[in-house]
Design a protein around this motif. Structure first.
Motif, PDB file in Angstrom:
ATOM      1  N   LEU A  42      13.870  13.393   5.634  1.00  0.00           N
ATOM      2  CA  LEU A  42      13.845  13.077   4.201  1.00  0.00           C
ATOM      3  C   LEU A  42      12.875  11.936   3.907  1.00  0.00           C
ATOM      4  CD1 LEU A  42      17.704  13.186   3.467  1.00  0.00           C
ATOM      5  CD2 LEU A  42      16.072  15.072   3.470  1.00  0.00           C
ATOM      6  N   ARG A  43      11.701  12.016   4.505  1.00  0.00           N
ATOM      7  CA  ARG A  43      10.751  10.912   4.463  1.00  0.00           C
ATOM      8  C   ARG A  43       9.385  11.376   3.967  1.00  0.00           C
ATOM      9  NH1 ARG A  43      10.631   9.694   9.905  1.00  0.00           N
ATOM     10  NH2 ARG A  43      12.182   8.020   9.782  1.00  0.00           N
ATOM     11  N   GLN A  44       8.751  10.521   3.156  1.00  0.00           N
ATOM     12  CA  GLN A  44       7.346  10.703   2.804  1.00  0.00           C
ATOM     13  C   GLN A  44       6.592   9.461   3.258  1.00  0.00           C
ATOM     14  OE1 GLN A  44       6.384  12.337  -1.219  1.00  0.00           O
ATOM     15  NE2 GLN A  44       8.609  12.149  -1.559  1.00  0.00           N
ATOM     16  N   ILE A  45       5.432   9.666   3.860  1.00  0.00           N
ATOM     17  CA  ILE A  45       4.650   8.536   4.369  1.00  0.00           C
ATOM     18  C   ILE A  45       3.241   8.575   3.793  1.00  0.00           C
ATOM     19  CG2 ILE A  45       3.705   7.401   6.429  1.00  0.00           C
ATOM     20  CD1 ILE A  45       5.937   8.736   8.052  1.00  0.00           C
ATOM     21  N   ARG A  46       2.789   7.447   3.330  1.00  0.00           N
ATOM     22  CA  ARG A  46       1.387   7.274   2.976  1.00  0.00           C
ATOM     23  C   ARG A  46       0.912   5.971   3.608  1.00  0.00           C
ATOM     24  NH1 ARG A  46       0.665   9.385  -3.320  1.00  0.00           N
ATOM     25  NH2 ARG A  46       1.535  11.476  -2.942  1.00  0.00           N
ATOM     26  N   TYR A  47      -0.399   5.868   3.775  1.00  0.00           N
ATOM     27  CA  TYR A  47      -0.965   4.710   4.463  1.00  0.00           C
ATOM     28  C   TYR A  47      -1.809   3.876   3.513  1.00  0.00           C
ATOM     29  CZ  TYR A  47       0.733   6.973   8.643  1.00  0.00           C
ATOM     30  OH  TYR A  47       1.561   7.544   9.571  1.00  0.00           O
ATOM     31  N   LEU A  48      -1.666   2.581   3.649  1.00  0.00           N
ATOM     32  CA  LEU A  48      -2.438   1.647   2.843  1.00  0.00           C
ATOM     33  C   LEU A  48      -3.880   1.617   3.330  1.00  0.00           C
ATOM     34  CD1 LEU A  48       0.250  -1.164   2.809  1.00  0.00           C
ATOM     35  CD2 LEU A  48      -0.509   0.126   0.806  1.00  0.00           C
ATOM     36  N   PRO A  49      -4.805   1.176   2.481  1.00  0.00           N
ATOM     37  CA  PRO A  49      -6.205   1.055   2.919  1.00  0.00           C
ATOM     38  C   PRO A  49      -6.318   0.213   4.191  1.00  0.00           C
ATOM     39  CG  PRO A  49      -6.037   0.765   0.555  1.00  0.00           C
ATOM     40  CD  PRO A  49      -4.627   0.806   1.070  1.00  0.00           C
ATOM     41  N   ALA A  50      -7.331   0.500   4.992  1.00  0.00           N
ATOM     42  CA  ALA A  50      -7.483  -0.122   6.310  1.00  0.00           C
ATOM     43  C   ALA A  50      -7.570  -1.643   6.254  1.00  0.00           C
ATOM     44  CB  ALA A  50      -8.712   0.454   7.013  1.00  0.00           C
ATOM     45  N   TYR A  51      -8.057  -2.190   5.135  1.00  0.00           N
ATOM     46  CA  TYR A  51      -8.215  -3.647   5.062  1.00  0.00           C
ATOM     47  C   TYR A  51      -6.897  -4.374   4.745  1.00  0.00           C
ATOM     48  CZ  TYR A  51      -8.416  -2.528   0.055  1.00  0.00           C
ATOM     49  OH  TYR A  51      -8.150  -2.035  -1.190  1.00  0.00           O
ATOM     50  N   VAL A  52      -5.831  -3.623   4.460  1.00  0.00           N
ATOM     51  CA  VAL A  52      -4.544  -4.238   4.127  1.00  0.00           C
ATOM     52  C   VAL A  52      -3.729  -4.475   5.395  1.00  0.00           C
ATOM     53  CG1 VAL A  52      -2.353  -3.942   2.906  1.00  0.00           C
ATOM     54  CG2 VAL A  52      -4.487  -3.133   1.870  1.00  0.00           C
ATOM     55  N   ASP A  53      -3.130  -5.646   5.495  1.00  0.00           N
ATOM     56  CA  ASP A  53      -2.262  -5.959   6.630  1.00  0.00           C
ATOM     57  C   ASP A  53      -0.959  -6.536   6.090  1.00  0.00           C
ATOM     58  OD1 ASP A  53      -1.331  -6.240   9.162  1.00  0.00           O
ATOM     59  OD2 ASP A  53      -2.691  -7.843   9.769  1.00  0.00           O
ATOM     60  N   PHE A 111       2.029   1.803  -7.916  1.00  0.00           N
ATOM     61  CA  PHE A 111       0.569   1.651  -8.030  1.00  0.00           C
ATOM     62  C   PHE A 111      -0.082   1.849  -6.652  1.00  0.00           C
ATOM     63  CE2 PHE A 111      -3.087  -1.277  -7.588  1.00  0.00           C
ATOM     64  CZ  PHE A 111      -3.965  -0.658  -8.479  1.00  0.00           C
ATOM     65  N   LEU A 112       0.470   1.202  -5.638  1.00  0.00           N
ATOM     66  CA  LEU A 112      -0.089   1.328  -4.289  1.00  0.00           C
ATOM     67  C   LEU A 112       0.159   2.718  -3.704  1.00  0.00           C
ATOM     68  CD1 LEU A 112       0.872  -2.181  -2.863  1.00  0.00           C
ATOM     69  CD2 LEU A 112      -1.398  -1.375  -3.491  1.00  0.00           C
ATOM     70  N   TRP A 113       1.268   3.332  -4.090  1.00  0.00           N
ATOM     71  CA  TRP A 113       1.558   4.687  -3.622  1.00  0.00           C
ATOM     72  C   TRP A 113       0.450   5.648  -4.089  1.00  0.00           C
ATOM     73  CZ3 TRP A 113       4.767   6.737  -0.153  1.00  0.00           C
ATOM     74  CH2 TRP A 113       5.027   8.117  -0.176  1.00  0.00           C
ATOM     75  N   GLY A 114      -0.016   5.416  -5.311  1.00  0.00           N
ATOM     76  CA  GLY A 114      -1.097   6.244  -5.833  1.00  0.00           C
ATOM     77  C   GLY A 114      -2.404   6.045  -5.089  1.00  0.00           C
ATOM     78  N   LEU A 115      -2.584   4.870  -4.484  1.00  0.00           N
ATOM     79  CA  LEU A 115      -3.811   4.582  -3.713  1.00  0.00           C
ATOM     80  C   LEU A 115      -3.666   4.983  -2.250  1.00  0.00           C
ATOM     81  CD1 LEU A 115      -4.670   0.996  -5.038  1.00  0.00           C
ATOM     82  CD2 LEU A 115      -5.644   3.176  -5.794  1.00  0.00           C
ATOM     83  N   GLY A 116      -2.435   5.140  -1.792  1.00  0.00           N
ATOM     84  CA  GLY A 116      -2.208   5.465  -0.385  1.00  0.00           C
ATOM     85  C   GLY A 116      -2.718   6.839  -0.017  1.00  0.00           C
ATOM     86  N   VAL A 117      -2.957   7.016   1.262  1.00  0.00           N
ATOM     87  CA  VAL A 117      -3.464   8.305   1.759  1.00  0.00           C
ATOM     88  C   VAL A 117      -2.475   8.876   2.776  1.00  0.00           C
ATOM     89  CG1 VAL A 117      -5.873   7.689   1.386  1.00  0.00           C
ATOM     90  CG2 VAL A 117      -4.790   7.170   3.581  1.00  0.00           C
ATOM     91  N   ARG A 118      -2.462  10.178   2.889  1.00  0.00           N
ATOM     92  CA  ARG A 118      -1.613  10.816   3.877  1.00  0.00           C
ATOM     93  C   ARG A 118      -2.226  10.666   5.264  1.00  0.00           C
ATOM     94  NH1 ARG A 118       2.197  13.745   1.264  1.00  0.00           N
ATOM     95  NH2 ARG A 118       1.766  14.316  -0.904  1.00  0.00           N
ATOM     96  N   GLY A 119      -1.389  10.716   6.277  1.00  0.00           N
ATOM     97  CA  GLY A 119      -1.869  10.524   7.634  1.00  0.00           C
ATOM     98  C   GLY A 119      -2.736  11.661   8.139  1.00  0.00           C
TER      99      GLY A 119
END
Length: 250
Positions: free
Chosen positions: A190-201, A242-250
């Protein structure tokens, strides 16, 4: 320590003075009948039986039968200490629920702080209690796994799925979780995953559920926080979307 001091301490645990004196008299005898204790303390047997029954119900004494003869034994000091420690530990487990109940009758916000080896568990247990069908979080999964026992986390994910609580996860791509389906598979858990831009830590994990924000710091800091604030939770959820909209799928 005098009997007066011992009586005063027992009264502080919830006994009245009469029952405290019966406990001490029983402890001094080791094992005694109600009649013997009644004689020692100049009480009627009826009064003694009533008080011994209550002491037994509250865990301060126990009954031993020798055929038709019935005697009473007071809880030993080390067992009494263990019982109080267990009550303290139980209160610690229930403390978030007490705080939540108090918060439910008031619009005021509150913050809980936890420290130590199991600090992060407080957040995860709170999610299971208060997430309304879904929770969202920002996470560096590798950091998270260093703050909580892996076996606990495996069991927790299964408990979450059993409760049908969905999750949406924004993760730091450079710090992905170990390649274990329990942590990375989406639909079965029951999980959805998106990834933040590479420059985010990220140096901590932040969980959004209901009117709450749970924050787990790094293992180096060993701390966790639960914030109950409708306004703060709403604002953080807007940021997450907002960040979810910018996130990318793996």
């Amino acid at each position: 320590m005098t009997n007066a001091s011992l009586t005063a301490w027992l009264v502080s645990t919830g006994l009245d003075e009469q029952r405290a004196s019966i406990y001490l008299a029983s402890l001094a005898r080791g094992e005694a009948t109600a009649s013997e204790l009644a004689n020692d303390l100049k009480m009627t047997r009826t009064t003694m039986y009533d008080n011994l029954r209550i002491l037994e119900e509250r865990g301060y004494a126990r009954t031993v039968r020798h055929g038709k003869r019935k005697t009473f034994i007071a809880l030993q000091p080390k067992d009494l200490a263990r019982r109080i420690d267990e009550q303290r530990d139980r209160l610690k487990d229930l403390f978030p629920d007490f705080v939540a109940l108090a918060a439910g009758s008031s619009p005021s916000s509150f913050v809980q702080t936890f420290a130590g080896q199991y600090a992060s568990r407080e957040v995860f247990e709170d999610i299971l209690r208060h997430a309304d069908g879904e929770y969202a979080y920002f996470s560096a999964p590798g950091e998270t796994l260093r703050t909580v026992d892996r076996k606990y986390m495996e069991a927790w994910v299964k408990r979450r799925v059993t409760k049908k609580i969905k999750s949406r996860s924004l993760r730091v791509k450079a710090k992905v979780a170990p390649s274990i389906p329990l942590f990375t598979a989406e639909a079965p858990y029951l999980r959805q995953i998106r990834y933040l831009p590479a420059y985010v830590d990220l140096k901590c994990s932040m969980y959004l559920y209901g009117n709450r924000i749970g924050i787990i710091s790094t293992s180096r800091e060993g701390a966790a926080y639960i914030i109950n604030s409708p306004d703060y939770a709403f604002s953080m959820k807007q940021l997450f979307e907002f960040l979810w909209g910018l996130g990318v799928r793996g």
